[in-house]
Scaffold this active site. Structure first.
Site, PDB file in Angstrom:
ATOM      1  N   SER A  71      40.546   0.622  43.198  1.00  0.00           N
ATOM      2  CA  SER A  71      39.310   1.397  43.240  1.00  0.00           C
ATOM      3  C   SER A  71      39.212   2.244  41.979  1.00  0.00           C
ATOM      4  O   SER A  71      39.987   2.080  41.032  1.00  0.00           O
ATOM      5  CB  SER A  71      39.256   2.207  44.536  1.00  0.00           C
ATOM      6  OG  SER A  71      37.924   2.633  44.751  1.00  0.00           O
ATOM      7  N   LYS A  75      39.099  -0.049  38.339  1.00  0.00           N
ATOM      8  CA  LYS A  75      38.453  -1.341  38.597  1.00  0.00           C
ATOM      9  C   LYS A  75      38.181  -2.186  37.349  1.00  0.00           C
ATOM     10  O   LYS A  75      38.162  -3.416  37.433  1.00  0.00           O
ATOM     11  CB  LYS A  75      37.120  -1.122  39.328  1.00  0.00           C
ATOM     12  CG  LYS A  75      37.273  -0.884  40.811  1.00  0.00           C
ATOM     13  CD  LYS A  75      35.909  -0.772  41.471  1.00  0.00           C
ATOM     14  CE  LYS A  75      36.034  -0.768  42.975  1.00  0.00           C
ATOM     15  NZ  LYS A  75      34.738  -0.728  43.652  1.00  0.00           N
ATOM     16  N   ASP A 111      33.182  -6.545  46.560  1.00  0.00           N
ATOM     17  CA  ASP A 111      32.080  -5.615  46.860  1.00  0.00           C
ATOM     18  C   ASP A 111      30.764  -6.381  47.004  1.00  0.00           C
ATOM     19  O   ASP A 111      30.003  -6.170  47.954  1.00  0.00           O
ATOM     20  CB  ASP A 111      31.942  -4.558  45.755  1.00  0.00           C
ATOM     21  CG  ASP A 111      33.041  -3.504  45.823  1.00  0.00           C
ATOM     22  OD1 ASP A 111      33.517  -3.210  46.928  1.00  0.00           O
ATOM     23  OD2 ASP A 111      33.415  -2.983  44.755  1.00  0.00           O
ATOM     24  N   GLY A 138      28.719   0.424  39.318  1.00  0.00           N
ATOM     25  CA  GLY A 138      29.708  -0.499  39.871  1.00  0.00           C
ATOM     26  C   GLY A 138      29.185  -1.299  41.057  1.00  0.00           C
ATOM     27  O   GLY A 138      29.304  -2.530  41.086  1.00  0.00           O
ATOM     28  N   ASN A 159      16.755   0.682  36.440  1.00  0.00           N
ATOM     29  CA  ASN A 159      17.675   1.815  36.249  1.00  0.00           C
ATOM     30  C   ASN A 159      16.958   2.904  35.493  1.00  0.00           C
ATOM     31  O   ASN A 159      16.117   2.633  34.625  1.00  0.00           O
ATOM     32  CB  ASN A 159      18.939   1.386  35.491  1.00  0.00           C
ATOM     33  CG  ASN A 159      20.130   2.265  35.861  1.00  0.00           C
ATOM     34  OD1 ASN A 159      20.818   1.991  36.853  1.00  0.00           O
ATOM     35  ND2 ASN A 159      20.354   3.346  35.129  1.00  0.00           N
ATOM     36  N   TYR A 240      26.418   4.927  52.939  1.00  0.00           N
ATOM     37  CA  TYR A 240      26.632   4.923  54.395  1.00  0.00           C
ATOM     38  C   TYR A 240      26.935   6.318  54.940  1.00  0.00           C
ATOM     39  O   TYR A 240      27.133   6.486  56.136  1.00  0.00           O
ATOM     40  CB  TYR A 240      27.702   3.910  54.816  1.00  0.00           C
ATOM     41  CG  TYR A 240      29.033   4.044  54.144  1.00  0.00           C
ATOM     42  CD1 TYR A 240      30.029   4.849  54.665  1.00  0.00           C
ATOM     43  CD2 TYR A 240      29.303   3.332  52.978  1.00  0.00           C
ATOM     44  CE1 TYR A 240      31.250   4.962  54.043  1.00  0.00           C
ATOM     45  CE2 TYR A 240      30.525   3.434  52.348  1.00  0.00           C
ATOM     46  CZ  TYR A 240      31.503   4.254  52.887  1.00  0.00           C
ATOM     47  OH  TYR A 240      32.720   4.357  52.258  1.00  0.00           O
ATOM     48  N   GLY A 261      24.962   0.963  54.200  1.00  0.00           N
ATOM     49  CA  GLY A 261      26.085   0.445  53.425  1.00  0.00           C
ATOM     50  C   GLY A 261      27.386   0.245  54.198  1.00  0.00           C
ATOM     51  O   GLY A 261      28.375  -0.210  53.629  1.00  0.00           O
TER      52      GLY A 261
HETATM   53  P1  NAD Z   1      28.185   4.432  39.521  1.00  0.00           P
HETATM   54  O1  NAD Z   1      28.453   5.795  39.017  1.00  0.00           O
HETATM   55  O2  NAD Z   1      28.944   3.283  38.957  1.00  0.00           O
HETATM   56  O3  NAD Z   1      26.611   4.118  39.307  1.00  0.00           O
HETATM   57  C1  NAD Z   1      25.638   5.065  39.653  1.00  0.00           C
HETATM   58  C2  NAD Z   1      24.237   4.436  39.583  1.00  0.00           C
HETATM   59  O4  NAD Z   1      23.309   5.340  40.183  1.00  0.00           O
HETATM   60  C3  NAD Z   1      23.726   4.190  38.164  1.00  0.00           C
HETATM   61  O5  NAD Z   1      22.912   3.033  38.168  1.00  0.00           O
HETATM   62  C4  NAD Z   1      22.883   5.444  37.884  1.00  0.00           C
HETATM   63  O6  NAD Z   1      21.894   5.219  36.917  1.00  0.00           O
HETATM   64  C5  NAD Z   1      22.273   5.659  39.252  1.00  0.00           C
HETATM   65  N1  NAD Z   1      21.867   7.045  39.511  1.00  0.00           N
HETATM   66  C6  NAD Z   1      22.677   8.123  39.666  1.00  0.00           C
HETATM   67  N2  NAD Z   1      21.940   9.217  39.925  1.00  0.00           N
HETATM   68  C7  NAD Z   1      20.650   8.825  39.926  1.00  0.00           C
HETATM   69  C8  NAD Z   1      19.412   9.518  40.126  1.00  0.00           C
HETATM   70  N3  NAD Z   1      19.374  10.828  40.379  1.00  0.00           N
HETATM   71  N4  NAD Z   1      18.282   8.798  40.062  1.00  0.00           N
HETATM   72  C9  NAD Z   1      18.319   7.472  39.810  1.00  0.00           C
HETATM   73  N5  NAD Z   1      19.450   6.764  39.621  1.00  0.00           N
HETATM   74  C10 NAD Z   1      20.597   7.446  39.674  1.00  0.00           C
HETATM   75  O7  NAD Z   1      28.356   4.501  41.093  1.00  0.00           O
HETATM   76  P2  NAD Z   1      28.727   3.317  42.115  1.00  0.00           P
HETATM   77  O8  NAD Z   1      30.195   3.218  42.215  1.00  0.00           O
HETATM   78  O9  NAD Z   1      27.937   2.104  41.777  1.00  0.00           O
HETATM   79  O10 NAD Z   1      28.210   3.956  43.487  1.00  0.00           O
HETATM   80  C11 NAD Z   1      26.831   4.080  43.771  1.00  0.00           C
HETATM   81  C12 NAD Z   1      26.669   4.346  45.262  1.00  0.00           C
HETATM   82  O11 NAD Z   1      27.148   3.226  45.987  1.00  0.00           O
HETATM   83  C13 NAD Z   1      27.463   5.552  45.784  1.00  0.00           C
HETATM   84  O12 NAD Z   1      26.654   6.235  46.710  1.00  0.00           O
HETATM   85  C14 NAD Z   1      28.643   4.929  46.498  1.00  0.00           C
HETATM   86  O13 NAD Z   1      29.098   5.721  47.570  1.00  0.00           O
HETATM   87  C15 NAD Z   1      28.017   3.652  47.014  1.00  0.00           C
HETATM   88  N6  NAD Z   1      28.989   2.554  47.221  1.00  0.00           N
HETATM   89  C16 NAD Z   1      29.007   1.964  48.448  1.00  0.00           C
HETATM   90  C17 NAD Z   1      29.882   0.905  48.677  1.00  0.00           C
HETATM   91  C18 NAD Z   1      29.925   0.259  50.039  1.00  0.00           C
HETATM   92  O14 NAD Z   1      30.867  -0.472  50.326  1.00  0.00           O
HETATM   93  N7  NAD Z   1      28.921   0.468  50.871  1.00  0.00           N
HETATM   94  C19 NAD Z   1      30.714   0.442  47.653  1.00  0.00           C
HETATM   95  C20 NAD Z   1      30.648   1.064  46.395  1.00  0.00           C
HETATM   96  C21 NAD Z   1      29.787   2.132  46.197  1.00  0.00           C
END
Ligand code: NAD
Length: 291
Positions: A71, A75, A111, A138, A159, A240, A261
């Site tokens: 994680s 990653k 994922d 991610g 984005n 989630y 999620g």
């Molecule tokens: P990351 O930091 O890699 O990416 C963040 C993304 O969100 C980017 O595209 C960024 O531009 C966008 N963003 C952030 N703030 C924003 C705003 N105010 N307005 C518009 N866009 C915005 O994060 P990640 O690891 O991809 O995680 C993103 C979400 O996914 C988190 O909430 C995380 O908890 C969730 N997640 C869930 C699972 C699952 O299994 N359900 C797995 C991974 C991540």
């Protein structure tokens, strides 16, 4: 049975590397599954930063771990330390699951697989469909790459104008030019609300893969009001906590199928579990115990 009674000289170890790690649900999810199926495995989390990662992987190889999860922040850093990558991991540029196949460490990205298994569990067939995807981090990247592998027809990635926008462009180039298959990817700025509205209207599925909707952005949504949605649209969120984000609340008021999620989290684990043990995770049992 207690874990103490279960562990013996043949117990296989599955690891997890990340930092911070204490909040992870994976150890509980996998250990309860091993116990439930009577499998002689144990899952342990290790606090690992990127500086330590190479030594840790060398150690995992030496100890012949059956596999491990990876994680943040490990990653992407893990990629050159592995022997082989699946297409999903290579194109996403990230690995969350490693299988030790007779000494060969193979990197997977479950994922994206987990996200699409969650849709499948909700009776959604994505082949030939169009998705509007919000985000390029991610989670979003794993979903975009897996979408192309699953036979999605078109994906429109939005984005905001931040450091992830380049990644959105890059994901589009990978899908259009490097991956086999017919999926077409488009990239737009989230600030272009007119195009966002049009693309949502032309899509079968809308996916929020940003953290908007969870703390500290709880109560917010990237879709300004429910009139942008229609009952036939499937709306999903990678968030989630909370179970029902503002976006999913709006979707439900319109009558859309709304998916949070949790399924993605559960099924990414189930896919990894299958790789390591060759058996299906007892998903219903895990759901009842954990959620
Ligand atoms: P990351 O930091 O890699 O990416 C963040 C993304 O969100 C980017 O595209 C960024 O531009 C966008 N963003 C952030 N703030 C924003 C705003 N105010 N307005 C518009 N866009 C915005 O994060 P990640 O690891 O991809 O995680 C993103 C979400 O996914 C988190 O909430 C995380 O908890 C969730 N997640 C869930 C699972 C699952 O299994 N359900 C797995 C991974 C991540």
């Amino acid at each position: 049975m207690t874990d103490q009674g279960r562990i013996d000289g043949r117990t296989k170890l599955i690891g997890l590397t990340a930092t911070p790690i204490g909040h992870s649900l994976s150890p509980a999810m996998h250990n309860m599954s091993f116990r439930e199926l009577g499998l002689n495995y144990v899952y342990m989390a290790f606090e690992v930063d990127n500086k330590q990662l190479e030594d840790v992987v060398t150690g995992f190889r030496a100890l012949n771990l059956r596999g491990f999860n990876v994680s943040m922040p490990n990653k992407t850093k893990i990629l050159p330390l592995l022997d082989e990558l699946t297409d999903g991991a290579r194109f996403a540029g990230a690995v969350n699951t490693v299988l030790n196949d007779n000494g060969k460490l193979i990197g997977y990205n479950t994922d994206g697989i987990g996200y699409f298994r969650s849709l499948k569990e909700n009776h959604i067939d994505v082949k030939g469909k169009k998705i509007t995807l919000l985000g390029a981090g991610g989670a979003a990247t794993a979903i975009a790459i897996q979408a192309a592998l699953e036979g999605v027809k078109e994906i429109s990635i939005f984005n905001r104008d931040d450091e992830y926008f380049n990644r959105a462009e890059n994901n589009t180039v990978i899908i259009n030019e490097k991956m086999e298959g017919d999926c077409i990817a488009n990239v737009y700025r989230l600030e272009d609300k007119k195009t966002l509205k049009e693309e949502i209207a032309a899509s079968d599925i809308l996916t929020n893969a940003t953290g908007v909707g969870m703390k500290p952005l709880e109560g917010q949504a990237l879709v300004p009001d429910p009139s942008w949605l229609r009952p036939e649209l499937i709306v999903s969120d990678v968030v989630y906590i909370p179970r029902k984000t503002k976006l999913l609340e709006m979707a439900e008021t319109v009558g859309c199928q709304a998916i949070n999620g949790l399924g993605m989290m559960l099924w990414q684990g189930a896919a990894a579990f299958e790789l390591w043990t060759g058996q299906e995770m007892p998903v219903e049992y895990v759901k009842n115990q954990m959620f």
